[in-house]
Design a protein around this motif. Structure first.
Motif, PDB file in Angstrom:
ATOM      1  N   ALA A 132       1.094  -1.185  -0.220  1.00  0.00           N
ATOM      2  CA  ALA A 132      -0.115   0.136   0.201  1.00  0.00           C
ATOM      3  C   ALA A 132       0.631   1.442   0.285  1.00  0.00           C
ATOM      4  O   ALA A 132       0.320   2.814  -0.314  1.00  0.00           O
ATOM      5  CB  ALA A 132      -1.301   0.106   1.143  1.00  0.00           C
ATOM      6  N   ILE A 133       2.091   0.652  -0.136  1.00  0.00           N
ATOM      7  CA  ILE A 133       2.778   2.716   0.320  1.00  0.00           C
ATOM      8  C   ILE A 133       3.151   2.771  -1.297  1.00  0.00           C
ATOM      9  O   ILE A 133       3.588   2.480  -2.390  1.00  0.00           O
ATOM     10  CB  ILE A 133       4.748   1.806   0.878  1.00  0.00           C
ATOM     11  N   ARG A 134       2.722   4.480  -1.101  1.00  0.00           N
ATOM     12  CA  ARG A 134       3.276   5.117  -2.434  1.00  0.00           C
ATOM     13  C   ARG A 134       4.297   5.611  -2.391  1.00  0.00           C
ATOM     14  O   ARG A 134       4.602   6.625  -1.428  1.00  0.00           O
ATOM     15  CB  ARG A 134       1.708   5.721  -2.549  1.00  0.00           C
ATOM     16  N   HIS A 135       4.468   5.769  -3.849  1.00  0.00           N
ATOM     17  CA  HIS A 135       5.681   6.350  -3.870  1.00  0.00           C
ATOM     18  C   HIS A 135       5.833   7.891  -4.844  1.00  0.00           C
ATOM     19  O   HIS A 135       5.458   7.902  -5.750  1.00  0.00           O
ATOM     20  CB  HIS A 135       7.187   5.594  -4.417  1.00  0.00           C
ATOM     21  N   ALA A 136       6.276   9.115  -4.462  1.00  0.00           N
ATOM     22  CA  ALA A 136       5.783  10.148  -4.921  1.00  0.00           C
ATOM     23  C   ALA A 136       6.887  10.122  -5.533  1.00  0.00           C
ATOM     24  O   ALA A 136       8.180   9.615  -5.171  1.00  0.00           O
ATOM     25  CB  ALA A 136       5.762  11.627  -3.663  1.00  0.00           C
ATOM     26  N   ARG A 137       7.095  11.207  -7.049  1.00  0.00           N
ATOM     27  CA  ARG A 137       7.953  11.214  -7.928  1.00  0.00           C
ATOM     28  C   ARG A 137       8.917  12.801  -7.611  1.00  0.00           C
ATOM     29  O   ARG A 137       8.651  13.645  -7.311  1.00  0.00           O
ATOM     30  CB  ARG A 137       7.882  10.578  -9.476  1.00  0.00           C
ATOM     31  N   ALA A 138       9.839  12.912  -8.161  1.00  0.00           N
ATOM     32  CA  ALA A 138      10.770  14.161  -7.962  1.00  0.00           C
ATOM     33  C   ALA A 138       9.438  14.666  -9.026  1.00  0.00           C
ATOM     34  O   ALA A 138       9.213  14.387  -9.971  1.00  0.00           O
ATOM     35  CB  ALA A 138      11.546  14.047  -8.569  1.00  0.00           C
ATOM     36  N   GLY A 139       9.508  15.936  -8.538  1.00  0.00           N
ATOM     37  CA  GLY A 139       8.386  17.163  -8.996  1.00  0.00           C
ATOM     38  C   GLY A 139       7.111  17.150  -9.119  1.00  0.00           C
ATOM     39  O   GLY A 139       6.679  18.067  -8.455  1.00  0.00           O
ATOM     40  N   ASP A 140       6.798  15.759  -8.473  1.00  0.00           N
ATOM     41  CA  ASP A 140       5.747  15.423  -7.638  1.00  0.00           C
ATOM     42  C   ASP A 140       5.009  16.876  -6.527  1.00  0.00           C
ATOM     43  O   ASP A 140       6.104  17.025  -5.865  1.00  0.00           O
ATOM     44  CB  ASP A 140       5.505  14.710  -7.101  1.00  0.00           C
ATOM     45  N   VAL A 141       4.002  17.730  -6.496  1.00  0.00           N
ATOM     46  CA  VAL A 141       3.636  18.231  -4.992  1.00  0.00           C
ATOM     47  C   VAL A 141       2.362  17.508  -4.536  1.00  0.00           C
ATOM     48  O   VAL A 141       1.613  16.895  -4.286  1.00  0.00           O
ATOM     49  CB  VAL A 141       2.928  19.577  -5.657  1.00  0.00           C
ATOM     50  N   LEU A 142       3.541  16.994  -2.683  1.00  0.00           N
ATOM     51  CA  LEU A 142       2.376  16.164  -2.156  1.00  0.00           C
ATOM     52  C   LEU A 142       1.709  17.147  -0.689  1.00  0.00           C
ATOM     53  O   LEU A 142       2.028  18.010  -0.261  1.00  0.00           O
ATOM     54  CB  LEU A 142       3.149  15.062  -1.644  1.00  0.00           C
ATOM     55  N   LEU A 143       0.138  17.459  -0.671  1.00  0.00           N
ATOM     56  CA  LEU A 143      -0.679  17.715   0.338  1.00  0.00           C
ATOM     57  C   LEU A 143      -0.891  17.222   1.281  1.00  0.00           C
ATOM     58  O   LEU A 143      -1.832  16.542   0.845  1.00  0.00           O
ATOM     59  CB  LEU A 143      -0.948  19.144  -0.545  1.00  0.00           C
ATOM     60  N   LEU A 144      -0.443  17.544   2.363  1.00  0.00           N
ATOM     61  CA  LEU A 144      -1.111  16.419   3.539  1.00  0.00           C
ATOM     62  C   LEU A 144      -1.658  17.289   4.776  1.00  0.00           C
ATOM     63  O   LEU A 144      -1.043  18.554   5.466  1.00  0.00           O
ATOM     64  CB  LEU A 144       0.288  15.403   3.979  1.00  0.00           C
ATOM     65  N   LYS A 145      -2.684  16.759   5.695  1.00  0.00           N
ATOM     66  CA  LYS A 145      -3.333  17.033   7.205  1.00  0.00           C
ATOM     67  C   LYS A 145      -2.444  16.345   7.987  1.00  0.00           C
ATOM     68  O   LYS A 145      -1.328  15.313   8.182  1.00  0.00           O
ATOM     69  CB  LYS A 145      -4.290  16.449   6.785  1.00  0.00           C
ATOM     70  N   GLY A 146      -1.955  17.498   8.609  1.00  0.00           N
ATOM     71  CA  GLY A 146      -1.360  16.618  10.039  1.00  0.00           C
ATOM     72  C   GLY A 146      -2.079  16.965  11.196  1.00  0.00           C
ATOM     73  O   GLY A 146      -2.785  16.654  11.127  1.00  0.00           O
TER      74      GLY A 146
END
Length: 212
Positions: free
Chosen positions: A166-180
């Protein structure tokens, strides 16, 4: 832009997907973008040999280039300055925050080796060079282990994540926005920095965070 979540995340090739983070039940919004090849070609050799560690609060009345003077020393400096300014403006619009903590650094260590949630309201992460952030949908997380993980990172990650597929891997360039953890009514999104020491890699990473 209305995005139908897949589990607790939304992924799209358009920057408007980041607005979806406001949706109830959504923990991650991912803008899948590709960096211009000329920018990558300029940044990669520089990152391999450079040192950079910027940690600053960008107040609402200050432009990013006035606070982060180091942007002028980077390869593709005009593009980098414009990109950081664009991401900062979008992060402010989504989060409602005027003051934003900005970090821009070259990483060569396995920082944040355990999967974890951040103690902020919102955080934006993009990797310009190197492997991106690893993140895990909510259904694959054991929250009871996350609250008190084993000391050993390997054992902690094995127990926190129910299924490593289930682990996802962001790529270089991807913008990841997450809740804390400080986001009202939502548990923090679980993620970690990718391990890079054994592979001899370096990363150039930008992080924008609310100050609470």
């Amino acid at each position: 832009m209305t995005v139908a979540p897949r589990n607790d995340f939304a992924i799209a090739p358009d920057p408007e997907v980041l607005d979806a983070i406001r949706q109830r039940g959504l923990h991650f919004a991912v803008w899948r973008r590709r960096l211009d090849a000329t920018v990558t070609q300029a940044l990669e050799p520089w990152t391999a040999r450079a040192s950079l560690e910027v940690d600053a609060i960008v107040r609402g009345d200050r432009s990013v280039d006035r606070v982060v003077s180091e942007l002028a020393t980077l390869p593709a400096s005009a593009w980098m300055t414009a990109d950081v300014a664009r991401l900062l403006a979008r992060f402010r619009a989504v989060s409602g925050a005027s003051d934003v903590r900005l970090t821009l650094a070259v990483r060569r260590t396995d920082a944040c080796r355990k999967f974890h949630a951040d103690f902020v309201r919102l955080r934006l992460i993009t990797t310009y060079v190197g492997p991106g952030t690893e993140w895990v949908p909510a259904h694959a997380i054991r929250r009871e282990i996350l609250a008190a993980p084993p000391e050993c990172p390997r054992e902690a990650n094995r127990r926190i994540v129910r299924d490593r597929r289930a682990i996802r891997h962001a790529r270089a360039g991807d913008v990841l926005l997450l809740k804390g953890e400080h986001y009202e009514g939502a548990p923090g999104a679980v993620h970690r920095s990718p391990p890079i020491v054994e592979r001899g890699l370096a990363r150039l990473v930008l992080t924008l965070s609310t100050c609470t």
